[in-house]
Design an enzyme around this catalytic site. Structure first.
Site, short mmCIF file in Angstrom:
data_model
loop_
_atom_site.label_atom_id
_atom_site.label_comp_id
_atom_site.label_asym_id
_atom_site.label_seq_id
_atom_site.Cartn_x
_atom_site.Cartn_y
_atom_site.Cartn_z
N CYS A 89 7.10 -69.90 1.15
CA CYS A 89 6.75 -70.24 -0.23
C CYS A 89 5.42 -69.58 -0.62
O CYS A 89 5.35 -68.38 -0.79
CB CYS A 89 6.72 -71.76 -0.41
SG CYS A 89 6.81 -72.28 -2.15
N HIS A 132 11.76 -73.93 2.02
CA HIS A 132 10.89 -74.51 3.04
C HIS A 132 11.65 -74.93 4.30
O HIS A 132 12.08 -76.08 4.40
CB HIS A 132 10.17 -75.73 2.47
CG HIS A 132 9.09 -75.40 1.50
ND1 HIS A 132 7.76 -75.35 1.86
CD2 HIS A 132 9.13 -75.11 0.17
CE1 HIS A 132 7.02 -75.05 0.80
NE2 HIS A 132 7.83 -74.90 -0.24
N GLU A 192 10.44 -75.65 7.13
CA GLU A 192 9.70 -76.68 7.88
C GLU A 192 10.07 -78.10 7.44
O GLU A 192 9.78 -79.06 8.14
CB GLU A 192 8.18 -76.46 7.75
CG GLU A 192 7.56 -76.87 6.43
CD GLU A 192 7.72 -75.86 5.31
OE1 GLU A 192 6.95 -75.94 4.33
OE2 GLU A 192 8.61 -74.98 5.40
#
Length: 209
Positions: free
Chosen positions: A84, A183, A185
């Site tokens: 991002c 994302h 994560e």
């Protein structure tokens, strides 16, 4: 394996990235003022709003001392993953081609999206950004396609921001620097609805095998 996760003023996803990396090895935060990467094997430039996204997203962070070290690390073949805002920083630093523009709908988006990796496998990963519309000149896009540098695409009907050719992530020509807007994560635990994001980190780790 040792991961280094950069931390800028305004970062908000570095702890999540740190957790994701810790599932695959040792991981530590690297403050933006540090020039020493302390012998890490891979670097993650995380999401957030580095330096408040003043001027434009990633434009100030690219000048941080830590990014000077990342540029040297990448030039030596070290694997770097930008997520991002980290993707925006890598583009601003010239480590990845193209730019990230304001979303086509002029609104911040936050939703689960489906991606296709370079092999065509599907990943379900959340996206949350206001300036995630990937853009590059047509000649550059053609070169990216020809060299296999499109690392991730939004699956048909999943493009949340108007990115050209549904591009969600790209790699540099050497293949050791990768950036993507969604994302991964936030998709490493089944409790969040998907563990597909771990495959993104595993791909980085696999580059070292």
């Amino acid at each position: 394996m040792k991961w280094g996760v950069l931390q800028f003023p305004g970062s908000c996803d570095e702890r999540d990235a740190l957790h994701a990396c810790s599932l695959l090895g040792e991981a530590e935060l690297i403050w933006h003022e540090r020039r020493d990467l302390d012998g890490v094997d891979a670097v993650v430039v995380p999401g957030g709003f580095s330096y408040g996204d003043y001027l434009r997203a990633g434009a100030i962070a690219r000048f941080s001392p830590a990014m000077e070290a990342v540029a040297e690390f990448a030039a030596g073949g070290g694997p770097v993953l930008g997520i991002c805002n980290g993707f925006q920083v890598l583009c601003e630093a010239g480590l990845l081609p193209g730019a990230l523009l304001v979303n086509e709908g002029m609104r911040f988006v936050c939703r689960q999206v489906e991606l296709l990796d370079a092999e065509g496998a599907t990943l379900s990963i959340p996206a949350k950004h206001g300036e995630g519309r990937y853009w590059a000149p047509e000649q550059t896009l053609d070169e990216l396609e020809a060299r296999g540098q499109v690392a991730y695409r939004y699956a048909p009907g999943q493009n949340p921001n108007g990115s050209v050719r549904d591009i969600a992530g790209v790699a540099n020509e050497a293949g050791n620097v990768v950036g993507l807007m969604p994302h991964p994560e936030h998709a490493v635990d089944a409790m969040t609805g998907s563990t597909d994001g771990l495959r993104v980190f595993e791909a980085v780790a696999g580059a070292l095998a």
